[in-house]
Scaffold this motif. Sequence first.
Motif, PDB file in Angstrom:
ATOM      1  N   CYS A 209      10.481   7.474 -10.838  1.00 21.78           N
ATOM      2  CA  CYS A 209      10.256   8.843 -11.298  1.00 21.78           C
ATOM      3  C   CYS A 209       8.788   9.195 -11.108  1.00 21.78           C
ATOM      4  N   PHE A 210       8.540  10.264 -10.381  1.00 18.63           N
ATOM      5  CA  PHE A 210       7.173  10.766 -10.207  1.00 18.63           C
ATOM      6  C   PHE A 210       6.927  11.849 -11.246  1.00 18.63           C
ATOM      7  N   ILE A 216       9.226  15.264 -15.026  1.00 14.98           N
ATOM      8  CA  ILE A 216       9.629  14.426 -13.899  1.00 14.98           C
ATOM      9  C   ILE A 216       9.803  15.362 -12.707  1.00 14.98           C
ATOM     10  N   HIS A 217       8.826  15.294 -11.829  1.00 14.69           N
ATOM     11  CA  HIS A 217       8.768  16.216 -10.704  1.00 14.69           C
ATOM     12  C   HIS A 217       9.771  15.831  -9.617  1.00 14.69           C
ATOM     13  N   GLU A 218       9.993  14.514  -9.473  1.00 11.19           N
ATOM     14  CA  GLU A 218      10.964  14.025  -8.487  1.00 11.19           C
ATOM     15  C   GLU A 218      11.420  12.642  -8.909  1.00 11.19           C
ATOM     16  N   GLU A 219      12.706  12.352  -8.739  1.00 17.21           N
ATOM     17  CA  GLU A 219      13.212  11.017  -9.022  1.00 17.21           C
ATOM     18  C   GLU A 219      14.241  10.628  -7.975  1.00 17.21           C
ATOM     19  N   GLY A 220      14.350   9.333  -7.754  1.00 20.66           N
ATOM     20  CA  GLY A 220      15.303   8.836  -6.767  1.00 20.66           C
ATOM     21  C   GLY A 220      15.165   7.336  -6.636  1.00 20.66           C
ATOM     22  N   ILE A 225      11.986   7.666  -2.685  1.00 24.21           N
ATOM     23  CA  ILE A 225      10.702   8.188  -3.164  1.00 24.21           C
ATOM     24  C   ILE A 225       9.549   7.725  -2.273  1.00 24.21           C
ATOM     25  N   PHE A 226       9.551   6.466  -1.865  1.00 24.34           N
ATOM     26  CA  PHE A 226       8.417   5.943  -1.111  1.00 24.34           C
ATOM     27  C   PHE A 226       8.511   6.224   0.388  1.00 24.34           C
ATOM     28  N   LEU A 238       1.412  10.026  -2.961  1.00 26.59           N
ATOM     29  CA  LEU A 238       1.634   8.789  -2.211  1.00 26.59           C
ATOM     30  C   LEU A 238       0.653   8.672  -1.040  1.00 26.59           C
ATOM     31  N   LYS A 239       0.263   9.797  -0.459  1.00 22.80           N
ATOM     32  CA  LYS A 239      -0.741   9.762   0.623  1.00 22.80           C
ATOM     33  C   LYS A 239      -2.047   9.193   0.091  1.00 22.80           C
ATOM     34  N   GLN A 240      -2.444   9.586  -1.108  1.00 20.52           N
ATOM     35  CA  GLN A 240      -3.663   9.046  -1.722  1.00 20.52           C
ATOM     36  C   GLN A 240      -3.523   7.548  -1.974  1.00 20.52           C
ATOM     37  N   ILE A 241      -2.337   7.128  -2.403  1.00 19.94           N
ATOM     38  CA  ILE A 241      -2.089   5.711  -2.671  1.00 19.94           C
ATOM     39  C   ILE A 241      -2.227   4.902  -1.379  1.00 19.94           C
ATOM     40  N   VAL A 242      -1.649   5.404  -0.318  1.00 17.43           N
ATOM     41  CA  VAL A 242      -1.721   4.708   0.971  1.00 17.43           C
ATOM     42  C   VAL A 242      -3.166   4.631   1.454  1.00 17.43           C
ATOM     43  N   GLU A 243      -3.903   5.721   1.317  1.00 19.87           N
ATOM     44  CA  GLU A 243      -5.300   5.743   1.761  1.00 19.87           C
ATOM     45  C   GLU A 243      -6.168   4.777   0.954  1.00 19.87           C
TER      46      GLU A 243
END
Length: 247
Positions: A209-210, A216-220, A225-226, A238-243
Amino acid sequence: MALIQIRDIEKRYGEHTILNQLRLDVEEHQVVCLIGPSGCGKSTLLRCINGLETIDSGEILIHGDRMTGRGVNVDALRRDVGIVFQSYNLFPHMTVLENVMLAPVRILRMDADEAEAKAMELLKRIGLDHKAGAYPDRLSGGQQQRVAIVRALAMGPQVMLLDEITSALDPELVSEVLRMVRDLAEEGMTMLLATHEMAFAREVASKVCFLYQGRIHEEGSARQIFEEPTEERTRAFLKQIVEANRL
Protein backbone atom coordinates in the motif's frame (compact mmCIF):
# COMPACT_ATOMS: atom_id res chain seq x y z
CA MET A 1 -14.48 -11.43 6.12
CA ALA A 2 -11.08 -9.78 6.37
CA LEU A 3 -9.19 -10.25 9.64
CA ILE A 4 -8.70 -6.46 9.94
CA GLN A 5 -11.18 -3.99 8.47
CA ILE A 6 -10.29 -0.32 8.58
CA ARG A 7 -13.21 1.86 7.62
CA ASP A 8 -12.85 5.56 6.79
CA ILE A 9 -10.67 6.40 9.76
CA GLU A 10 -9.50 9.93 10.42
CA LYS A 11 -6.79 11.07 12.79
CA ARG A 12 -6.10 14.74 13.38
CA TYR A 13 -3.66 16.72 15.49
CA GLY A 14 -5.22 20.14 15.80
CA GLU A 15 -5.83 21.35 12.27
CA HIS A 16 -3.39 18.85 10.77
CA THR A 17 -5.02 15.71 9.31
CA ILE A 18 -2.73 12.67 9.52
CA LEU A 19 -5.15 9.98 8.34
CA ASN A 20 -7.86 11.05 5.94
CA GLN A 21 -10.82 8.68 5.38
CA LEU A 22 -8.38 5.77 5.14
CA ARG A 23 -9.77 2.34 4.22
CA LEU A 24 -7.91 -0.99 4.24
CA ASP A 25 -8.66 -4.71 4.51
CA VAL A 26 -6.05 -7.17 5.75
CA GLU A 27 -6.74 -10.86 5.22
CA GLU A 28 -5.53 -13.56 7.58
CA HIS A 29 -1.92 -14.64 6.80
CA GLN A 30 -1.34 -11.60 4.60
CA VAL A 31 1.84 -9.56 4.83
CA VAL A 32 0.91 -5.98 4.02
CA CYS A 33 3.73 -3.49 3.53
CA LEU A 34 3.00 0.21 3.95
CA ILE A 35 5.28 2.45 1.93
CA GLY A 36 5.35 6.16 1.25
CA PRO A 37 7.16 9.39 2.08
CA SER A 38 7.83 10.46 5.66
CA GLY A 39 4.74 12.01 7.25
CA CYS A 40 2.26 10.11 5.09
CA GLY A 41 0.67 8.36 8.08
CA LYS A 42 2.26 4.89 8.13
CA SER A 43 3.31 4.87 11.77
CA THR A 44 0.16 6.63 12.93
CA LEU A 45 -1.96 3.99 11.21
CA LEU A 46 -0.17 1.18 13.05
CA ARG A 47 -0.51 2.98 16.38
CA CYS A 48 -4.24 3.44 15.79
CA ILE A 49 -4.71 -0.27 15.04
CA ASN A 50 -2.97 -1.14 18.32
CA GLY A 51 -4.94 1.41 20.33
CA LEU A 52 -1.91 3.58 21.12
CA GLU A 53 -3.61 6.44 19.29
CA THR A 54 -7.33 7.21 19.27
CA ILE A 55 -9.07 7.93 16.00
CA ASP A 56 -11.37 10.90 15.43
CA SER A 57 -13.84 9.08 13.19
CA GLY A 58 -14.35 5.80 11.39
CA GLU A 59 -13.79 2.37 12.89
CA ILE A 60 -11.34 -0.51 13.05
CA LEU A 61 -12.68 -4.07 13.23
CA ILE A 62 -10.75 -7.26 14.03
CA HIS A 63 -12.59 -10.51 13.29
CA GLY A 64 -15.68 -8.33 12.95
CA ASP A 65 -15.38 -6.91 16.47
CA ARG A 66 -15.07 -3.16 16.89
CA MET A 67 -11.68 -2.19 18.33
CA THR A 68 -12.15 1.58 18.48
CA GLY A 69 -14.36 3.89 20.49
CA ARG A 70 -15.81 3.65 23.96
CA GLY A 71 -16.00 0.37 25.82
CA VAL A 72 -13.11 -1.32 24.01
CA ASN A 73 -10.92 -3.57 26.16
CA VAL A 74 -7.50 -2.21 25.25
CA ASP A 75 -5.65 -5.00 27.09
CA ALA A 76 -7.54 -7.62 25.08
CA LEU A 77 -6.78 -5.71 21.88
CA ARG A 78 -3.07 -5.68 22.63
CA ARG A 79 -3.08 -9.40 23.36
CA ASP A 80 -4.28 -9.97 19.81
CA VAL A 81 -2.25 -7.22 18.13
CA GLY A 82 1.47 -7.02 18.87
CA ILE A 83 3.56 -4.02 17.87
CA VAL A 84 7.31 -3.50 17.52
CA PHE A 85 8.92 -0.10 17.02
CA GLN A 86 12.18 1.09 15.50
CA SER A 87 13.44 1.78 19.04
CA TYR A 88 13.61 -1.55 20.81
CA ASN A 89 11.99 -0.35 24.08
CA LEU A 90 13.45 -3.22 26.11
CA PHE A 91 13.56 -2.61 29.84
CA PRO A 92 17.26 -1.97 30.56
CA HIS A 93 17.07 -3.19 34.18
CA MET A 94 15.68 -6.59 33.15
CA THR A 95 17.44 -9.50 31.51
CA VAL A 96 16.42 -10.70 28.06
CA LEU A 97 14.44 -13.54 29.65
CA GLU A 98 12.68 -11.21 32.08
CA ASN A 99 11.76 -8.84 29.24
CA VAL A 100 10.12 -11.65 27.27
CA MET A 101 8.34 -13.13 30.31
CA LEU A 102 6.95 -9.89 31.70
CA ALA A 103 3.76 -9.41 29.67
CA PRO A 104 2.62 -13.08 29.66
CA VAL A 105 2.94 -13.16 33.46
CA ARG A 106 1.49 -9.70 34.18
CA ILE A 107 -1.24 -9.52 31.53
CA LEU A 108 -2.05 -13.15 30.63
CA ARG A 109 -1.54 -14.31 34.24
CA MET A 110 0.60 -17.13 32.93
CA ASP A 111 2.42 -19.29 35.47
CA ALA A 112 6.04 -18.13 35.77
CA ASP A 113 7.47 -21.56 34.92
CA GLU A 114 5.25 -21.82 31.83
CA ALA A 115 6.17 -18.28 30.77
CA GLU A 116 9.86 -19.03 31.19
CA ALA A 117 9.62 -22.22 29.15
CA LYS A 118 7.78 -20.40 26.35
CA ALA A 119 10.25 -17.51 26.43
CA MET A 120 13.22 -19.86 26.20
CA GLU A 121 11.60 -21.72 23.31
CA LEU A 122 11.13 -18.44 21.42
CA LEU A 123 14.67 -17.28 22.16
CA LYS A 124 16.02 -20.62 20.98
CA ARG A 125 14.15 -20.23 17.70
CA ILE A 126 16.10 -17.04 16.98
CA GLY A 127 19.39 -18.36 18.31
CA LEU A 128 19.49 -16.10 21.37
CA ASP A 129 18.72 -18.56 24.16
CA HIS A 130 22.35 -18.21 25.28
CA LYS A 131 21.63 -14.49 25.88
CA ALA A 132 18.66 -15.13 28.20
CA GLY A 133 20.56 -13.90 31.27
CA ALA A 134 22.12 -10.89 29.55
CA TYR A 135 20.94 -7.31 29.88
CA PRO A 136 19.91 -5.39 26.74
CA ASP A 137 23.02 -3.17 26.74
CA ARG A 138 25.13 -6.30 26.22
CA LEU A 139 23.36 -7.08 22.94
CA SER A 140 23.86 -5.66 19.46
CA GLY A 141 21.09 -3.55 17.96
CA GLY A 142 20.02 -6.43 15.74
CA GLN A 143 19.85 -8.77 18.71
CA GLN A 144 17.84 -6.26 20.72
CA GLN A 145 15.34 -5.84 17.89
CA ARG A 146 14.93 -9.60 17.54
CA VAL A 147 14.28 -9.84 21.29
CA ALA A 148 11.68 -7.05 20.95
CA ILE A 149 9.91 -9.08 18.25
CA VAL A 150 10.05 -12.22 20.41
CA ARG A 151 8.64 -10.25 23.34
CA ALA A 152 5.60 -9.36 21.21
CA LEU A 153 5.28 -12.95 19.96
CA ALA A 154 5.25 -14.26 23.55
CA MET A 155 1.70 -12.87 23.87
CA GLY A 156 0.49 -15.13 21.05
CA PRO A 157 -0.87 -12.31 18.87
CA GLN A 158 -3.03 -12.83 15.80
CA VAL A 159 -1.44 -9.84 14.09
CA MET A 160 2.02 -8.25 14.25
CA LEU A 161 2.57 -4.58 13.48
CA LEU A 162 6.16 -3.66 12.64
CA ASP A 163 6.98 0.03 12.53
CA GLU A 164 10.23 0.78 10.66
CA ILE A 165 11.95 -1.91 12.73
CA THR A 166 15.27 -1.65 10.86
CA SER A 167 15.54 2.16 10.76
CA ALA A 168 17.74 2.41 13.85
CA LEU A 169 20.06 -0.44 12.86
CA ASP A 170 23.46 -0.36 11.23
CA PRO A 171 23.27 -1.81 7.71
CA GLU A 172 25.11 -5.02 8.63
CA LEU A 173 22.50 -5.77 11.32
CA VAL A 174 19.44 -5.28 9.12
CA SER A 175 19.62 -8.70 7.46
CA GLU A 176 19.31 -10.69 10.69
CA VAL A 177 16.10 -8.85 11.64
CA LEU A 178 14.62 -9.15 8.15
CA ARG A 179 15.44 -12.86 8.15
CA MET A 180 13.31 -13.25 11.26
CA VAL A 181 10.40 -11.36 9.67
CA ARG A 182 10.75 -13.50 6.55
CA ASP A 183 10.47 -16.64 8.69
CA LEU A 184 7.32 -15.30 10.37
CA ALA A 185 5.80 -14.57 6.96
CA GLU A 186 6.53 -18.12 5.80
CA GLU A 187 4.86 -19.45 8.96
CA GLY A 188 1.67 -17.55 8.10
CA MET A 189 1.77 -14.71 10.63
CA THR A 190 -0.49 -11.83 9.61
CA MET A 191 1.67 -8.71 9.53
CA LEU A 192 1.52 -5.03 8.68
CA LEU A 193 4.90 -3.43 8.11
CA ALA A 194 5.72 0.23 7.72
CA THR A 195 9.06 0.06 5.97
CA HIS A 196 11.66 1.85 3.89
CA GLU A 197 13.23 -1.51 2.92
CA MET A 198 11.76 -1.61 -0.57
CA ALA A 199 13.62 -4.70 -1.77
CA PHE A 200 12.37 -6.58 1.28
CA ALA A 201 8.80 -5.36 0.76
CA ARG A 202 9.00 -6.52 -2.83
CA GLU A 203 10.10 -9.96 -1.66
CA VAL A 204 7.72 -10.72 1.23
CA ALA A 205 4.60 -8.61 0.76
CA SER A 206 1.27 -10.16 -0.20
CA LYS A 207 0.03 -6.61 -0.69
CA VAL A 208 1.78 -3.24 -0.88
CA CYS A 209 0.00 0.00 0.00
CA PHE A 210 1.40 3.37 -1.04
CA LEU A 211 0.27 6.06 1.40
CA TYR A 212 0.10 9.69 0.43
CA GLN A 213 -1.46 12.57 2.39
CA GLY A 214 -3.09 10.23 4.88
CA ARG A 215 -4.78 7.95 2.36
CA ILE A 216 -3.94 4.74 0.61
CA HIS A 217 -3.21 6.24 -2.77
CA GLU A 218 -2.58 2.90 -4.49
CA GLU A 219 -2.52 -0.74 -3.43
CA GLY A 220 -1.80 -4.00 -5.17
CA SER A 221 0.54 -6.95 -5.31
CA ALA A 222 4.25 -6.31 -4.85
CA ARG A 223 4.81 -7.00 -8.55
CA GLN A 224 2.10 -4.57 -9.63
CA ILE A 225 3.17 -1.72 -7.33
CA PHE A 226 6.91 -2.00 -7.99
CA GLU A 227 6.76 -2.88 -11.70
CA GLU A 228 3.50 -1.39 -13.02
CA PRO A 229 2.24 1.35 -10.68
CA THR A 230 -0.76 3.16 -12.14
CA GLU A 231 -0.71 6.37 -10.10
CA GLU A 232 1.66 9.22 -10.90
CA ARG A 233 2.45 9.85 -7.21
CA THR A 234 3.45 6.19 -6.77
CA ARG A 235 5.69 6.32 -9.83
CA ALA A 236 7.37 9.53 -8.63
CA PHE A 237 8.01 8.03 -5.17
CA LEU A 238 9.50 4.83 -6.59
CA LYS A 239 11.64 6.83 -9.05
CA GLN A 240 13.22 8.59 -6.06
CA ILE A 241 13.79 5.23 -4.37
CA VAL A 242 15.52 3.83 -7.44
CA GLU A 243 17.69 6.94 -7.80
CA ALA A 244 18.76 6.52 -4.17
CA ASN A 245 19.74 2.88 -4.90
CA ARG A 246 17.24 1.58 -2.35
CA LEU A 247 15.36 -0.75 -4.69
